[in-house]
Design a protein around this motif. Structure first.
Motif, mmCIF file in Angstrom:
data_model
loop_
_atom_site.group_PDB
_atom_site.id
_atom_site.type_symbol
_atom_site.label_atom_id
_atom_site.label_comp_id
_atom_site.label_asym_id
_atom_site.label_seq_id
_atom_site.Cartn_x
_atom_site.Cartn_y
_atom_site.Cartn_z
ATOM 1 N N UNK B 82 0.846 -1.345 0.128
ATOM 2 C CA UNK B 82 -0.095 0.066 0.010
ATOM 3 C C UNK B 82 0.818 1.012 0.067
ATOM 4 N N UNK B 83 1.296 1.868 1.154
ATOM 5 C CA UNK B 83 1.923 3.053 1.276
ATOM 6 C C UNK B 83 3.401 2.829 1.528
ATOM 7 N N UNK B 84 4.079 2.339 0.589
ATOM 8 C CA UNK B 84 5.566 1.886 0.391
ATOM 9 C C UNK B 84 6.252 3.013 0.024
ATOM 10 N N UNK B 85 7.399 3.623 0.380
ATOM 11 C CA UNK B 85 8.337 4.527 -0.308
ATOM 12 C C UNK B 85 9.703 3.916 -0.260
ATOM 13 N N UNK B 86 10.078 4.678 -1.174
ATOM 14 C CA UNK B 86 11.580 4.535 -1.560
ATOM 15 C C UNK B 86 12.560 5.224 -0.582
ATOM 16 N N UNK B 87 13.485 4.270 -0.131
ATOM 17 C CA UNK B 87 14.267 4.819 1.020
ATOM 18 C C UNK B 87 15.666 4.602 0.707
ATOM 19 N N UNK B 88 16.524 5.540 0.796
ATOM 20 C CA UNK B 88 18.081 5.334 0.611
ATOM 21 C C UNK B 88 18.919 6.420 1.090
ATOM 22 N N UNK B 89 20.050 5.760 1.464
ATOM 23 C CA UNK B 89 20.931 6.769 2.175
ATOM 24 C C UNK B 89 21.480 7.884 1.155
ATOM 25 N N UNK B 90 21.563 9.178 1.700
ATOM 26 C CA UNK B 90 21.742 10.278 0.802
ATOM 27 C C UNK B 90 23.419 10.556 0.921
ATOM 28 N N UNK B 91 23.551 11.192 2.199
ATOM 29 C CA UNK B 91 25.088 11.590 2.478
ATOM 30 C C UNK B 91 25.133 11.835 3.967
ATOM 31 N N UNK B 92 26.277 12.160 4.585
ATOM 32 C CA UNK B 92 26.580 12.571 5.833
ATOM 33 C C UNK B 92 27.193 13.836 6.218
ATOM 34 N N UNK B 93 26.619 14.559 6.947
ATOM 35 C CA UNK B 93 27.010 15.988 7.334
ATOM 36 C C UNK B 93 27.775 16.154 8.620
ATOM 37 N N UNK B 94 28.675 16.393 8.761
ATOM 38 C CA UNK B 94 29.315 16.272 10.104
ATOM 39 C C UNK B 94 30.281 17.674 10.205
ATOM 40 N N UNK B 95 30.057 18.946 9.781
ATOM 41 C CA UNK B 95 30.823 20.006 10.115
ATOM 42 C C UNK B 95 30.560 20.072 11.699
ATOM 43 N N UNK B 96 31.876 20.456 12.180
ATOM 44 C CA UNK B 96 31.606 20.891 13.630
ATOM 45 C C UNK B 96 30.771 21.845 14.243
ATOM 46 N N UNK B 97 30.546 22.732 13.369
ATOM 47 C CA UNK B 97 29.758 23.681 13.570
ATOM 48 C C UNK B 97 28.253 23.804 13.231
ATOM 49 N N UNK B 98 27.935 22.769 12.773
ATOM 50 C CA UNK B 98 26.713 22.609 12.179
ATOM 51 C C UNK B 98 25.467 22.662 13.004
ATOM 52 N N UNK B 99 25.862 22.377 14.430
ATOM 53 C CA UNK B 99 24.936 22.146 15.406
ATOM 54 C C UNK B 99 25.526 23.058 16.505
ATOM 55 N N UNK B 100 24.924 24.303 17.004
ATOM 56 C CA UNK B 100 25.756 25.090 17.905
ATOM 57 C C UNK B 100 25.790 24.520 19.341
ATOM 58 N N UNK B 101 25.183 23.478 19.436
ATOM 59 C CA UNK B 101 24.854 22.860 20.814
ATOM 60 C C UNK B 101 26.226 22.055 21.233
#
Lengths: 253, 253
Positions: B82-101
């Motif tokens: 019924x409601x299946x979707x395609x799912x695949x890995x895209x890329x990984x983001x890890x800049x040390x400053x991407x999350x300020x916390x």
DNA sequence: ATAATAGTGTCTGTTAGACACTATGCT
DNA sequence: AGCATAGTGTCTAACAGACACTATTAT
């Protein structure tokens, strides 16, 4: 979805692993290092290491590449310098059981390099070598008799297979194959790169017509060489066209 | 390279972020949720969350997809449900400053879904909506007058742009565009998916000849429909051919 | 009737693939 | 001379793009 609580996140180790490919003696080869510690002591593995606390993922991969090979990651914007290599992110592997010691998420990167003299075996790194990917990844898996198991540690056979597949498909529609060549190369040398990466034989005349007929793909340097024997061949360097349209067609296998 | 010491690795938080794309009213749309907390409180963001301690990356992405949309990640091996979707890995983001916390590495995934009734706005999730990617990613960046800044939190504009580019290029040489269609669809509906994703107009007659002439790409279900108006159209489902060779050609922009 | 979409046929220019042929070096 | 590789020309089948035309529904 639980409320966002930064203080209770599960801790992970993050590493980068490198699939470094080159073409040596008509074969696609990958850089592997021998493991000195458990687990998988004595087995071959892809080079890699921990991402440092304030280091970007790409920077960690470039650092590992220098440590293992002396190659500099090539900034796509900069002109080709001596021993620059193409470096791009490949995929991330995070099966909870992929490392028996702890939870490790590995961001694999793919590097393409011209043929190098020899891997740096000395120093603090363990012995390293270029191995034909055919030997590391026997076709159709491994015989169930247990005689020849996957020679690579962890899930590195899967990572390597993904990297090889990425390289094989990407040279179809981009100028990436030139990353396997020295700064100046002949059409025949570029053709032998395609033949080695795809494991096929291409018609030299049609290949020549295709690559020289694509505007911006190859730029003549003016020089010639006879290092492949036969009639002197024009030397080219990689042009500004980074995408190949229409693509180079990979023959049926 | 420092010796491998598992006890001294720098700790990271690992999350998954989702680029969920669909085609609604002739436009490529992405699912975004409104942030309830700082930083970027009140701004739109891609759905996502922490990877659990014993959870694979793909499983975490599938779990988030269900929580946000009710969609099941479609196992490529299983027949279309019924409601299946395609799912695949895209890329990984890890800049040390991407999350300020804190140091957060995010493994982005790409999901492609048929048009859905509406996002699940209720529950513990904040308000969610389908937004045309054109609104989230204005062409050529943002005006320097500061009037229209990137509406997305963190580096999510970059992640979304990468996901859209992945989808745009992948439907060229694969049957992935059918992931935007209901289980049974017409050739015209499939063509409108290509037109919406690429932002172009395609010749209906050449498109029909191309997709019906590729063996294994489309399988007639036997039924017809007039839901698009006009002459009744045959209904098809996605065939076993997962790769499109020669590829569908994206017209020049 | 008119409008909308579905579907088929035809023509033309481009190109991939196959292959004949010439060019220019080395041994 | 003989052999290797480089490079060009020619032919054919396949295909993309353009577009004329017919088919079948709804309003």
């Amino acid at each position: 979805m639980p409320p966002y609580d930064p203080s209770t996140f599960p801790p992970f180790a993050v590493t980068v692993d490198l699939v470094v490919l080159t073409v040596r003696r008509h074969a696609l080869c990958a850089l592997v290092v021998r493991r000195g510690e458990t687990p998988f002591q004595g087995r071959w593995a892809l080079p890699g290491g921990f991402v440092r606390a304030d280091e970007d993922l790409g920077a960690a991969a470039a650092r590992e590449l220098v440590e293992e090979t002396g190659l500099c990651a090539q900034d796509p914007a900069a002109p080709a310098v001596g021993n620059g290599a193409h470096l791009e992110q490949l995929a991330t592997y995070g099966d909870p059981a992929r490392d028996p010691r702890m939870r490790v998420v590995s961001v694999a990167h793919l590097a393409l390099a011209p043929d190098l003299p020899a891997p740096r075996a000395g120093g603090d790194a363990n012995s390293a070598r270029w191995a034909p990917v055919e030997d590391l990844l026997p076709e159709g898996g491994y015989a169930p008799d247990g005689e020849h198991r996957a020679p690579l540690a962890f899930d590195h056979a899967k990572i390597l297979a993904d990297g090889v597949e990425r390289a094989r498909s990407k040279i179809e529609y981009s100028s990436l194959a030139t990353a396997f060549c020295p700064p100046a190369f002949t059409v025949g040398e570029l053709r032998r790169v395609y033949e080695a990466v795809w494991g096929v034989v291409l018609d030299p005349r049609n290949f020549h017509r295709k690559v020289t007929g694509t505007p911006g793909f190859l730029v003549p340097t003016g020089g010639t060489t006879t290092r492949q024997g036969g009639r002197p061949a024009q030397l080219f360097r990689s042009g500004t066209a980074t995408v190949l349209n229409p693509p180079m067609l990979r023959p049926e296998v």
